[in-house]
Design an enzyme around this catalytic site. Structure first.
Site, mmCIF file in Angstrom:
data_model
loop_
_atom_site.group_PDB
_atom_site.id
_atom_site.type_symbol
_atom_site.label_atom_id
_atom_site.label_comp_id
_atom_site.label_asym_id
_atom_site.label_seq_id
_atom_site.Cartn_x
_atom_site.Cartn_y
_atom_site.Cartn_z
ATOM 1 N N ASP A 10 -5.338 0.024 6.074
ATOM 2 C CA ASP A 10 -6.131 -0.348 7.252
ATOM 3 C C ASP A 10 -7.297 0.625 7.481
ATOM 4 O OD1 ASP A 10 -4.039 -2.077 7.363
ATOM 5 O OD2 ASP A 10 -3.141 -1.256 9.175
ATOM 6 N N SER A 45 -5.618 -4.625 12.710
ATOM 7 C CA SER A 45 -5.828 -3.174 12.646
ATOM 8 C C SER A 45 -6.745 -2.612 13.719
ATOM 9 C CB SER A 45 -6.376 -2.776 11.269
ATOM 10 O OG SER A 45 -5.485 -3.158 10.286
ATOM 11 N N ASP A 105 0.845 -1.220 0.000
ATOM 12 C CA ASP A 105 0.000 0.000 0.000
ATOM 13 C C ASP A 105 0.871 1.257 0.000
ATOM 14 O OD1 ASP A 105 0.770 -0.412 2.684
ATOM 15 O OD2 ASP A 105 -1.190 0.120 3.514
ATOM 16 N N GLU A 155 -1.819 8.345 12.645
ATOM 17 C CA GLU A 155 -0.976 7.188 13.007
ATOM 18 C C GLU A 155 0.513 7.548 12.834
ATOM 19 O OE1 GLU A 155 -2.388 3.940 13.729
ATOM 20 O OE2 GLU A 155 -0.421 2.995 13.955
ATOM 21 N N GLY A 186 -2.511 -6.111 18.536
ATOM 22 C CA GLY A 186 -1.214 -6.579 18.028
ATOM 23 C C GLY A 186 -1.308 -7.861 17.229
ATOM 24 N N ALA A 187 -2.495 -8.163 16.697
ATOM 25 C CA ALA A 187 -2.678 -9.414 15.958
ATOM 26 C C ALA A 187 -2.718 -9.174 14.456
ATOM 27 C CB ALA A 187 -3.953 -10.116 16.422
ATOM 28 N N GLY A 188 -2.427 -7.957 14.039
ATOM 29 C CA GLY A 188 -2.430 -7.656 12.600
ATOM 30 C C GLY A 188 -3.825 -7.459 12.037
HETATM 31 C C1 GLA Z 1 0.171 -2.638 8.407
HETATM 32 C C2 GLA Z 1 0.056 -1.208 7.888
HETATM 33 C C3 GLA Z 1 -0.583 -1.186 6.487
HETATM 34 C C4 GLA Z 1 0.109 -2.146 5.544
HETATM 35 C C5 GLA Z 1 0.287 -3.513 6.191
HETATM 36 C C6 GLA Z 1 1.128 -4.432 5.340
HETATM 37 O O1 GLA Z 1 -1.088 -3.183 8.627
HETATM 38 O O2 GLA Z 1 -0.703 -0.429 8.755
HETATM 39 O O3 GLA Z 1 -0.571 0.107 5.984
HETATM 40 O O4 GLA Z 1 1.321 -1.624 5.101
HETATM 41 O O5 GLA Z 1 0.890 -3.427 7.473
HETATM 42 O O6 GLA Z 1 0.488 -4.693 4.140
#
Ligand code: GLA
Length: 403
Positions: free
Chosen positions: A180, A134, A34, A168, A130-132
């Site tokens: 995100d 968002s 992104d 952010e 912290g689990a990805g």
């Molecule tokens: C995090 C960042 C996003 C993106 C992802 C990886 O979630 O916030 O902007 O870069 O990592 O794709």
């Protein structure tokens, strides 16, 4: 658990003006591109942040994080990054609103006066931290969406996504891309969204998963993007782009770069240069892969789509180096399973979840096996989320979170 409106009234002795809900996100494919002008394919999910908000007149922001049992009160003016992490997601967007009001001085004089009064806010959620998934973007989007409604700021969803992204950067110190915040705000039920991160044009794709489910396996390794290598990856990519542009001045972004150009400019025995080479090779490959994956999606060829998810994982792990042993283990463990169409690490990396497309009838058995082998080999407990695709940020009347 008490409805969030009730919790708000109990805390503040007046009624909340509105309740807003903002979801976490998954990303089917298009990772770490992104911020490199690529394409991403995220969707909003059934895990969310919920808040209740009401205006004040004393020039203060009263913030209550219900899940943590913490309350922080700050004057609405002279906001600066705060030592308490979750507070930054709120005051970061407040700072953005001030910037926005300042650039529209005349039109917004009345609104500004109102906004200076401050507000009270209660927040809770069920997005694992912290689990990805968002959780931070979901907080930022929920707060900004609520402020937009409360003070009639007339912001579009895309403007809000961009402002939340800047918040952010400035208050959380993570130089993240737009994905995100975009996904949390623009999600639609049962649809993935193809976002062109260059033009910001986007298209909805109905996700006809039929016999398949999207399952997230959470390593329970908490990633901290700010202290991780996320910002370093951005810099490495910028460095690579600059080197390529020196030789090929017509190149504007990674979208214009071929693999041959990456080879010609960056392949090297020098260790630092070879890291930059690896990062750029991954980015160019992933940008191409997403475009092919979208064609698979259009044809309903989920088999081919899933294969590309595995390829993405390999790139993220070996070239981009944002995976970790636990994520690699979880992907490897399902890679030869005929009931798993695709799997890969998702989001920023260094921990968090893998995303898997698994035949519904096999989900229970695979989950059982993986839970056992993860405990045995990695000595950790696996968390599992079977995910549905839901609407983006919206106002809710009288909702309450089911724990
Ligand atoms: C995090 C960042 C996003 C993106 C992802 C990886 O979630 O916030 O902007 O870069 O990592 O794709």
């Amino acid at each position: 658990m008490l409805a969030i409106r009730t919790q708000f009234s109990n805390h503040f002795n007046y009624n909340a003006a509105l309740v807003v809900k903002s979801p976490g996100r998954i990303n089917l494919i298009g990772e770490h591109i992104d911020y490199n002008h690529g394409f991403v394919l995220p969707a909003a999910i059934d895990k969310f942040i919920e808040l209740a908000i009401g205006k004040r007149t004393d020039g203060a922001i009263h913030m209550v994080a219900l899940d943590l049992g913490e309350t922080i009160i700050l004057p609405i003016h002279n906001l600066a990054p705060h030592a308490t992490v979750w507070v930054n997601y709120i005051i970061g967007v407040v700072d953005q609103v001030f910037n926005n009001l300042a650039t529209n001085e005349n039109n917004f004089a009345k609104i500004k006066e109102d906004f200076n009064g401050g507000f009270s806010i209660c927040i809770q959620g069920n997005i694992p931290l912290g689990a990805g998934l968002s959780s931070s973007a979901a907080v930022e989007c929920a707060v900004l969406f609520a402020l937009n409604e409360l003070y009639n700021l007339s912001l579009t969803r895309m403007q809000m996504a961009l402002m939340a992204q800047s918040a952010e950067h400035k208050f959380a110190g993570v130089n993240c891309g737009i994905m995100d915040m975009f996904a949390s705000l623009h999600g639609e039920k049962n649809k993935a969204i193809l976002l062109d991160c260059d033009s910001l044009a986007f298209t909805y794709y109905p996700l006809a998963l039929n016999d398949y489910s999207i399952v997230l396996f959470d390593t329970q390794i908490k990633h901290a993007l700010a202290s991780s290598e996320y910002n370093t990856r951005r810099l490495e990519c910028e460095q690579g782009l600059k080197i390529i542009q020196e030789k090929y001045p017509t190149v504007k972004t990674f979208r214009d770069i071929s693999l041959e150009q990456v080879e010609a400019c960056l392949a090297s025995n020098d260790v630092n240069r070879s890291k930059v080479y690896q990062r750029c090779k991954y980015v160019v490959e992933e940008i191409q892969r997403v475009q092919l994956a979208v064609q698979d999606l259009g044809k309903g060829d989920m088999q081919a789509f899933g294969k590309k998810m595995f390829e993405t994982h390999k790139g993220l792990s070996k070239l981009y180096e944002v995976s970790c042993p636990e994520l690699d283990f979880l992907v490897e463990a399902v890679s030869n399973n005929e009931n798993v169409l695709g799997a890969r690490m998702m989001g920023g990396g260094f921990g968090g979840c893998t995303i898997n497309i698994i035949k519904k009838s096999a989900v229970e058995e695979i989950t059982k096996e993986l839970t056992a082998s993860y405990a045995q080999v990695m000595h950790k407990e696996l968390a599992v989320y079977i995910t549905s695709i839901e609407d983006g940020t919206h106002i809710v009347e009288g909702t309450h979170l089911v724990a």
